[in-house]
Design a protein around this motif. Structure first.
Motif, PDB file in Angstrom:
ATOM      1  N   GLY A 260      37.117  34.664  33.567  1.00 55.28           N
ATOM      2  CA  GLY A 260      37.081  33.320  33.656  1.00 55.28           C
ATOM      3  C   GLY A 260      37.622  32.820  35.048  1.00 55.28           C
ATOM      4  O   GLY A 260      36.743  31.995  35.652  1.00 55.28           O
ATOM      5  N   LEU A 261      38.510  33.592  35.554  1.00 48.94           N
ATOM      6  CA  LEU A 261      38.712  33.183  36.954  1.00 48.94           C
ATOM      7  C   LEU A 261      38.024  33.507  38.045  1.00 48.94           C
ATOM      8  O   LEU A 261      37.925  33.009  39.104  1.00 48.94           O
ATOM      9  CB  LEU A 261      40.265  33.938  37.193  1.00 48.94           C
ATOM     10  N   MET A 262      37.178  34.657  38.002  1.00 47.52           N
ATOM     11  CA  MET A 262      36.156  34.855  38.804  1.00 47.52           C
ATOM     12  C   MET A 262      35.075  33.758  39.110  1.00 47.52           C
ATOM     13  O   MET A 262      34.589  33.525  39.980  1.00 47.52           O
ATOM     14  CB  MET A 262      35.207  36.144  38.619  1.00 47.52           C
ATOM     15  N   LYS A 263      34.982  32.839  38.084  1.00 45.58           N
ATOM     16  CA  LYS A 263      33.744  31.939  38.078  1.00 45.58           C
ATOM     17  C   LYS A 263      34.396  30.651  39.098  1.00 45.58           C
ATOM     18  O   LYS A 263      33.442  29.729  39.482  1.00 45.58           O
ATOM     19  CB  LYS A 263      33.742  31.190  36.830  1.00 45.58           C
ATOM     20  N   SER A 264      35.380  30.652  39.447  1.00 47.85           N
ATOM     21  CA  SER A 264      36.021  29.610  40.447  1.00 47.85           C
ATOM     22  C   SER A 264      36.335  30.121  41.832  1.00 47.85           C
ATOM     23  O   SER A 264      37.247  31.248  41.629  1.00 47.85           O
ATOM     24  CB  SER A 264      37.177  28.825  39.898  1.00 47.85           C
ATOM     25  N   VAL A 272      40.311  39.359  41.232  1.00 49.16           N
ATOM     26  CA  VAL A 272      39.963  40.636  41.667  1.00 49.16           C
ATOM     27  C   VAL A 272      41.323  41.362  41.989  1.00 49.16           C
ATOM     28  O   VAL A 272      41.446  42.597  41.739  1.00 49.16           O
ATOM     29  CB  VAL A 272      39.461  40.334  43.428  1.00 49.16           C
ATOM     30  N   ARG A 273      42.384  40.599  42.384  1.00 52.64           N
ATOM     31  CA  ARG A 273      43.772  41.553  42.484  1.00 52.64           C
ATOM     32  C   ARG A 273      44.100  41.766  40.984  1.00 52.64           C
ATOM     33  O   ARG A 273      44.752  42.905  40.902  1.00 52.64           O
ATOM     34  CB  ARG A 273      44.876  40.410  42.954  1.00 52.64           C
ATOM     35  N   GLY A 274      43.926  41.040  40.237  1.00 53.76           N
ATOM     36  CA  GLY A 274      44.202  41.437  38.819  1.00 53.76           C
ATOM     37  C   GLY A 274      43.636  42.624  38.084  1.00 53.76           C
ATOM     38  O   GLY A 274      44.300  43.401  37.562  1.00 53.76           O
ATOM     39  N   ILE A 275      42.238  42.739  38.634  1.00 57.61           N
ATOM     40  CA  ILE A 275      41.564  44.071  38.332  1.00 57.61           C
ATOM     41  C   ILE A 275      42.429  45.190  38.607  1.00 57.61           C
ATOM     42  O   ILE A 275      42.287  46.171  37.629  1.00 57.61           O
ATOM     43  CB  ILE A 275      40.040  44.005  38.523  1.00 57.61           C
ATOM     44  N   GLY A 276      42.987  45.046  39.755  1.00 57.34           N
ATOM     45  CA  GLY A 276      43.479  46.065  40.230  1.00 57.34           C
ATOM     46  C   GLY A 276      44.663  46.757  39.630  1.00 57.34           C
ATOM     47  O   GLY A 276      45.563  47.854  39.791  1.00 57.34           O
ATOM     48  N   MET A 277      45.250  45.656  38.756  1.00 55.14           N
ATOM     49  CA  MET A 277      46.693  45.987  38.023  1.00 55.14           C
ATOM     50  C   MET A 277      46.290  46.745  36.502  1.00 55.14           C
ATOM     51  O   MET A 277      47.178  46.883  36.073  1.00 55.14           O
ATOM     52  CB  MET A 277      47.347  44.606  37.895  1.00 55.14           C
ATOM     53  N   LEU A 278      45.014  46.631  36.285  1.00 56.66           N
ATOM     54  CA  LEU A 278      44.564  47.300  34.987  1.00 56.66           C
ATOM     55  C   LEU A 278      44.687  48.836  35.018  1.00 56.66           C
ATOM     56  O   LEU A 278      44.918  49.463  34.119  1.00 56.66           O
ATOM     57  CB  LEU A 278      43.197  46.779  34.631  1.00 56.66           C
ATOM     58  N   GLY A 279      44.609  49.387  36.271  1.00 56.76           N
ATOM     59  CA  GLY A 279      44.742  50.792  36.441  1.00 56.76           C
ATOM     60  C   GLY A 279      43.443  51.499  36.174  1.00 56.76           C
ATOM     61  O   GLY A 279      43.377  52.726  35.834  1.00 56.76           O
ATOM     62  N   ASP A 280      42.201  50.902  35.987  1.00 54.59           N
ATOM     63  CA  ASP A 280      40.911  51.289  35.719  1.00 54.59           C
ATOM     64  C   ASP A 280      40.187  51.825  37.152  1.00 54.59           C
ATOM     65  O   ASP A 280      39.659  50.978  37.646  1.00 54.59           O
ATOM     66  CB  ASP A 280      40.193  50.311  35.091  1.00 54.59           C
TER      67      ASP A 280
END
Length: 358
Positions: A260-264, A272-280
């Motif tokens: 949802g954050l990517m839509k704004s 984008v930064r949060g995706i990096g925190m998922l460890g995937d």
């Protein structure tokens, strides 16, 4: 002959004085540099460690110089009352166990509104060296002293036991926020109710660190909404709030939230930064795409380095010149000093890594 002898005697003295002055200046510069590097996202631990080694060499010089270093420390602090200079003054005062110097340095920091260097100074010393001072500060009427005491406990992971029960309710918001952070770091489950109560505080930092602490206890569901709100608020603690919000989970729900954050355009870098925190690490292909967009490139680099810390040594993957990434980057960043990842090179690097592993 007498004149020549005097010159020979005076020369070593002048050299010694100059060496002490250089140790004072270098210690201030190196600690400030190290502190600035520690604020990078994500921090480069190897660089921080290397600077720390160089700093210790200069601190050894100050240990040898003893009280002879104070004129240079005082002059430097008067001319440049910044974090590095306060670090040196505070470190020297503790090192020499000079209570008057400790007090005067704290007062100078109060007047300058600079606490970070002092916290660094007290944190650099071993707990045994600062133990009595910290105990006195934790129970002081002065809010700044209580803050410094809690900060020292955070730095060393020291539990102030029953004192922390009062500190998480401290009337000073900065001290209260830091005390909640300490309670979370120490996994003080007995203070969970205090953390929950702090979620209703007026101060943003108090609410943020209360939520962070609850997440550290495994109770992130109680703070999830508040953490997500703090992450998108653009406040100084937004990155810590984002990491806590990601940790609070559940992962499927977190991915939906980040989507949802990517839509704004305003919140896409956070996603984008949060995706990096998922460890995937399987998201690298997607991250490479974001590296090609100027508005998302900085967040993509940070996410990439968190997921692939081994890539730091691959200097060919990065550039501080926006022109290397394309004209759109030049238009977006102008003369800003930034570190960008060259998307095509990152893609080739990862393909080569996979081939090597195969």
């Amino acid at each position: 002959m007498a004149s020549g002898s005097a010159q020979l005697i005076a020369s070593p003295q002048r050299i010694a004085v100059e060496v002490v002055r250089q140790h004072v200046e270098q210690a201030a510069f190196l600690w400030a540099q190290r502190d600035t590097w520690s604020l990078e996202d994500p921090p480069d631990e190897a660089v921080i460690a290397e600077i720390g080694q160089r700093l210790e060499i200069n601190l050894d010089g100050l240990r040898i110089a003893g009280s002879a270093a104070w004129p240079f420390v005082d002059r430097q602090l008067a001319d440049f009352p910044d974090k590095g200079e306060f670090f040196v003054a505070g470190w020297m005062a503790i090192e020499q166990e000079d209570a008057k110097r400790v007090d005067s340095t704290i007062e100078a920091a109060r007047q300058a509104g600079e606490r970070r260097g002092l916290v660094g100074a007290f944190s650099w010393h071993k707990p045994q060296k600062i133990g009595k001072l910290v105990r006195d500060w934790l129970g002081a009427h002065d809010a700044l002293l209580r803050y410094l005491g809690v900060a020292a406990c955070v730095a060393h992971g020291v539990d102030p036991k029953r004192l922390l029960e009062r500190l998480v309710r401290d009337p000073d918001s900065d001290t209260r926020a830091l005390s909640l952070r300490l309670a979370g770091k120490l996994k003080r489950t007995d203070l969970a109710q205090e953390m929950e109560a702090a979620m209703q505080a007026e101060d943003d930092a108090v609410r943020l660190w209360a939520g962070w602490a609850l997440t550290e206890l495994g109770s992130g569901d109680l703070a999830r909404a508040a953490l997500r709100k703090a992450a998108t608020a653009g406040t100084p603690g937004a990155l810590a709030a984002l990491r806590a919000a990601v940790k609070a989970g559940p992962e499927k729900e977190v991915r939906v939230w980040l989507g949802g954050l990517m839509k704004s355009q305003a919140t896409a870098p956070l996603a984008v930064r949060g995706i990096g925190m998922l460890g995937d690490r399987s998201v690298l292909g997607w991250l490479v795409q974001q590296m090609s967009q100027p508005t998302l490139a900085i967040a993509a680099v940070a996410a990439f380095l968190e997921l692939f810390p081994e890539a730091r040594g691959e200097t060919k993957l990065f550039s501080s010149d926006p022109a290397d990434a394309g004209t759109a980057f030049v238009e977006h960043f102008g003369d800003d000093l930034v570190t960008l990842a060259i998307a095509e090179k990152v893609e080739i690097w990862w393909r080569d890594q996979n081939l090597m592993q195969a």
